[in-house]
Write a protein that holds these residues in place. Structure first.
Motif, mmCIF file in Angstrom:
data_model
loop_
_atom_site.group_PDB
_atom_site.id
_atom_site.type_symbol
_atom_site.label_atom_id
_atom_site.label_comp_id
_atom_site.label_asym_id
_atom_site.label_seq_id
_atom_site.Cartn_x
_atom_site.Cartn_y
_atom_site.Cartn_z
ATOM 1 N N LEU A 230 0.796 -1.227 0.000
ATOM 2 C CA LEU A 230 0.000 0.000 0.000
ATOM 3 C C LEU A 230 0.828 1.276 0.000
ATOM 4 C CD1 LEU A 230 -3.051 -0.768 2.327
ATOM 5 C CD2 LEU A 230 -3.044 -0.415 -0.141
ATOM 6 N N LEU A 231 1.992 1.266 0.623
ATOM 7 C CA LEU A 231 2.793 2.476 0.644
ATOM 8 C C LEU A 231 3.437 2.777 -0.707
ATOM 9 C CD1 LEU A 231 4.438 2.377 4.185
ATOM 10 C CD2 LEU A 231 2.461 3.689 3.414
ATOM 11 N N GLU A 232 3.268 1.864 -1.671
ATOM 12 C CA GLU A 232 3.686 2.122 -3.054
ATOM 13 C C GLU A 232 2.531 2.621 -3.911
ATOM 14 O OE1 GLU A 232 7.163 -0.988 -4.131
ATOM 15 O OE2 GLU A 232 5.150 -1.853 -4.024
ATOM 16 N N ALA A 233 1.310 2.550 -3.395
ATOM 17 C CA ALA A 233 0.146 2.974 -4.170
ATOM 18 C C ALA A 233 0.126 4.493 -4.315
ATOM 19 C CB ALA A 233 -1.130 2.488 -3.493
ATOM 20 N N GLU A 234 -0.344 4.967 -5.451
ATOM 21 C CA GLU A 234 -0.387 6.407 -5.712
ATOM 22 C C GLU A 234 -1.055 7.165 -4.576
ATOM 23 O OE1 GLU A 234 -2.243 7.351 -9.380
ATOM 24 O OE2 GLU A 234 -0.498 6.849 -10.602
ATOM 25 N N GLU A 235 -2.151 6.601 -4.071
ATOM 26 C CA GLU A 235 -2.943 7.301 -3.064
ATOM 27 C C GLU A 235 -2.204 7.494 -1.744
ATOM 28 O OE1 GLU A 235 -5.873 4.374 -5.067
ATOM 29 O OE2 GLU A 235 -3.707 4.635 -4.851
ATOM 30 N N TYR A 236 -1.194 6.654 -1.483
ATOM 31 C CA TYR A 236 -0.578 6.645 -0.152
ATOM 32 C C TYR A 236 0.921 6.909 -0.168
ATOM 33 C CZ TYR A 236 -5.079 4.435 0.428
ATOM 34 O OH TYR A 236 -6.420 4.181 0.384
ATOM 35 N N GLN A 237 1.471 7.193 -1.350
ATOM 36 C CA GLN A 237 2.899 7.453 -1.403
ATOM 37 C C GLN A 237 3.304 8.672 -0.581
ATOM 38 O OE1 GLN A 237 3.871 7.478 -5.672
ATOM 39 N NE2 GLN A 237 5.109 5.654 -5.305
ATOM 40 N N HIS A 238 2.363 9.607 -0.396
ATOM 41 C CA HIS A 238 2.691 10.796 0.400
ATOM 42 C C HIS A 238 3.062 10.433 1.827
ATOM 43 C CE1 HIS A 238 -1.554 10.118 1.434
ATOM 44 N NE2 HIS A 238 -1.317 10.792 2.546
ATOM 45 N N LEU A 239 2.528 9.330 2.339
ATOM 46 C CA LEU A 239 2.849 8.907 3.703
ATOM 47 C C LEU A 239 4.316 8.512 3.817
ATOM 48 C CD1 LEU A 239 -0.347 6.772 4.407
ATOM 49 C CD2 LEU A 239 0.220 8.980 5.449
ATOM 50 N N ALA A 240 4.844 7.909 2.769
ATOM 51 C CA ALA A 240 6.244 7.473 2.795
ATOM 52 C C ALA A 240 7.211 8.627 2.588
ATOM 53 C CB ALA A 240 6.474 6.398 1.736
ATOM 54 N N GLN A 241 6.740 9.716 2.022
ATOM 55 C CA GLN A 241 7.633 10.832 1.718
ATOM 56 C C GLN A 241 8.189 11.512 2.957
ATOM 57 O OE1 GLN A 241 5.336 13.287 -0.923
ATOM 58 N NE2 GLN A 241 5.512 11.862 -2.644
ATOM 59 N N THR A 242 7.543 11.318 4.096
ATOM 60 C CA THR A 242 8.009 11.963 5.331
ATOM 61 C C THR A 242 8.913 11.055 6.158
ATOM 62 O OG1 THR A 242 6.018 11.237 6.519
ATOM 63 C CG2 THR A 242 5.957 13.415 5.460
ATOM 64 N N LEU A 243 9.188 9.851 5.682
ATOM 65 C CA LEU A 243 10.077 8.957 6.415
ATOM 66 C C LEU A 243 11.454 9.601 6.583
ATOM 67 C CD1 LEU A 243 9.187 5.533 4.751
ATOM 68 C CD2 LEU A 243 8.851 6.128 7.172
ATOM 69 N N GLY A 244 11.933 9.641 7.808
ATOM 70 C CA GLY A 244 13.232 10.228 8.086
ATOM 71 C C GLY A 244 13.201 11.705 8.376
ATOM 72 N N SER A 245 12.057 12.352 8.123
ATOM 73 C CA SER A 245 11.959 13.783 8.414
ATOM 74 C C SER A 245 10.947 14.098 9.503
ATOM 75 C CB SER A 245 11.607 14.570 7.140
ATOM 76 O OG SER A 245 10.358 14.143 6.610
ATOM 77 N N SER A 246 9.924 13.260 9.648
ATOM 78 C CA SER A 246 9.002 13.371 10.779
ATOM 79 C C SER A 246 8.852 11.982 11.388
ATOM 80 C CB SER A 246 7.641 13.931 10.352
ATOM 81 O OG SER A 246 6.955 13.007 9.525
ATOM 82 N N TYR A 247 8.535 11.954 12.679
ATOM 83 C CA TYR A 247 8.608 10.689 13.407
ATOM 84 C C TYR A 247 7.311 10.412 14.177
ATOM 85 C CZ TYR A 247 13.564 10.606 12.302
ATOM 86 O OH TYR A 247 14.758 10.581 11.626
ATOM 87 N N GLU A 248 6.591 9.407 13.686
ATOM 88 C CA GLU A 248 5.349 9.008 14.348
ATOM 89 C C GLU A 248 5.610 8.366 15.705
ATOM 90 O OE1 GLU A 248 2.239 9.513 13.750
ATOM 91 O OE2 GLU A 248 2.512 10.590 11.871
ATOM 92 N N ILE A 249 6.816 7.900 15.949
ATOM 93 C CA ILE A 249 7.141 7.297 17.235
ATOM 94 C C ILE A 249 6.939 8.304 18.371
ATOM 95 C CG2 ILE A 249 9.612 7.865 17.232
ATOM 96 C CD1 ILE A 249 10.149 5.060 18.328
ATOM 97 N N MET A 250 6.993 9.590 18.064
ATOM 98 C CA MET A 250 6.764 10.616 19.074
ATOM 99 C C MET A 250 5.280 10.821 19.356
ATOM 100 S SD MET A 250 9.792 11.219 19.960
ATOM 101 C CE MET A 250 9.388 12.463 21.198
ATOM 102 N N ASN A 251 4.418 10.207 18.552
ATOM 103 C CA ASN A 251 2.972 10.312 18.767
ATOM 104 C C ASN A 251 2.393 9.096 19.472
ATOM 105 O OD1 ASN A 251 2.803 12.842 17.491
ATOM 106 N ND2 ASN A 251 2.748 11.877 15.475
ATOM 107 N N LEU A 252 3.262 8.234 19.990
ATOM 108 C CA LEU A 252 2.795 7.077 20.752
ATOM 109 C C LEU A 252 2.230 7.508 22.101
ATOM 110 C CD1 LEU A 252 5.805 4.625 20.259
ATOM 111 C CD2 LEU A 252 3.591 4.526 19.090
#
Length: 440
Positions: A230-252
């Protein structure tokens, strides 16, 4: 659906180093390492783990990989099976509000098993955890948008497990892409709201998600092929674009109590009133909890098994009001027929508050009104659960939780030595930590 393979996700998983991580992310990784160890430790004392070990022994046989809380050793798949039955067993693991589930527990069994097999350092283990959190949470967001249905922890755990294990097994980007695609395709559905209303060991589906993720890696290494996640799908590629620049681990968020997160708010509210006004449980005539709909839909039946006690709204609140806490001792099966707790359950009412419901899931809120037998009425403030991302959980918070939660199963001296191992020297082999836990 169109898939575009640019290996952005795979490169992030494989190439991220500890030194690439900002200091606050390194600190959060240590917090998560302690918290997941807490969950595995506590879980190793439950019936679900016993079932997992029996299953691992029957279908996987022996090996050389130890698992937390056991004297048995397994092959890679057996270790994943055993530990995945422990990590969520007492519902004390981290969560993420927007994916409505528990990322850490979903992949820790696979990552730890692979770390032990590969003989890696604690630093590398923590790095693998970070990348697994980041891709798992993003995959879960894509998954829930795509399917328009609440697929819970085990479902996205298949993807996270494949990510972490693929990194530690030193896959190249092409093989990792295959493993992630297989894990995505075969991930369990996990209709979690069914478990909310009818609780059992099904819970969040963690063991089956971990099993699928591990099998995806093993299938890939054996020559199977798979394409498109799914992270390769057109609709969801934007989610992968922030890898390494924003961190969801801080939203736990991190959980102080051994039960569903949706019961934590009224527990905190009730205990706050008791501390503030000094009344005891025997003085309570009635307690009315105002909460959101999903929490009110949790079971209110008298539990007969620990999983029924955890996925419940009435039992955890009642047990906390009676005992002043909710941990291992309050939800293990020997405690479930406590007359004082069962009596307190009868004095509780749960009402859906439209204002609180409108703020779910971004906020999970509750308040409580307690009427004493002499007619005195106390009203709490509106509470979020302790340990939210906005509480900025740090090392002090998580070590206090570790000491409190593991005190029934670890002596104080061993607690402190284990905390030292988990914080002082990141270069030690992961095997040394697990061997220390398992020392008798």
């Amino acid at each position: 659906m169109q898939f575009h393979t640019d290996y952005r996700v795979e490169n992030y998983i494989l190439n991220t180093t500890w030194e690439d991580l900002p200091k606050e992310i390194q600190d959060r990784a240590v917090v998560c390492g302690i918290d997941l160890t807490t969950a595995l430790l506590l879980g190793s004392h439950g019936r679900q783990f016993a079932a997992g070990e029996k299953l691992a022994q029957s279908v996987c046989g022996d090996g050389e990989i130890p698992v937390v809380g056991s004297q048995h050793t397994y092959n890679l798949l057996g270790a994943v099976i055993a530990m995945s039955h422990a990590s969520n067993s007492f519902d004390i693991d981290d969560g993420h509000n927007m994916i409505k589930g528990h990322p850490g527990t979903s992949f820790v069994a696979g990552i730890l098993a692979a770390a032990l097999e590969q003989g890696i350092s604690y630093r590398e283990y923590l790095t693998a955890l970070v990348v697994a959190y980041e891709v798992t949470i993003r995959f879960a967001l894509a998954e829930q948008e795509h399917y328009k249905y609440l697929h819970s922890t085990g479902c996205y755990g298949a993807f996270g497990t494949a990510a972490g294990m693929g990194r530690l097994c030193r896959m190249d980007k092409e093989k990792l892409n295959t493993a992630l695609s297989i894990a995505d395709f075969h991930a369990p559905v996990v209709p979690v709201m069914r478990s909310v209303t009818t609780p059992s060991m099904n819970k969040d589906g963690v063991p089956f998600g971990a099993l699928v993720g591990a099998m995806a890696v093993l299938e890939t290494l054996s020559g199977s092929s798979g394409r498109g996640h799914l992270l390769e799908a057109e609709e969801y590629q934007h989610l992968a674009q922030t890898l390494g620049s924003s961190y969801e681990i801080m939203n736990l968020y991190f959980k102080p109590y051994t039960c569903c997160r949706w019961a934590h708010q009224p527990i905190a509210a009730g205990l706050s009133l008791m501390r503030k006004y000094g009344f005891g449980p025997d003085q309570i005539k009635e307690a009315v909890v105002y909460t959101f709909d999903a929490a009110a839909r949790l079971s209110q039946q008298i539990p007969t098994e620990t999983d029924e006690a955890q996925y419940n709204i009435a039992y955890p609140v009642a047990a906390a009001l009676v005992h002043g806490d909710l941990g291992y001792l309050q939800v293990r099966e020997e405690a479930l027929q406590n007359p004082a707790v069962l009596d307190m359950m009868k004095r509780l009412k749960f009402i859906v508050d439209p204002v609180l419901e409108a703020q779910f899931p971004q906020k999970r809120l509750a308040r409580i009104e307690v009427t004493l037998k002499d007619g005195t009425l106390f009203r709490s403030e509106t509470f979020s659960a302790p340990g939210e991302a906005t509480d900025h959980v740090d090392l002090a918070w998580i070590t206090e939780k570790f000491r409190r939660i593991t005190s029934p199963v670890l002596e104080t001296e061993k607690q402190e030595k284990l905390l030292e191992l988990l914080t002082s020297n990141l270069e030690i082999p992961v095997r040394r930590i697990v061997d220390f836990i398992n020392q008798q």
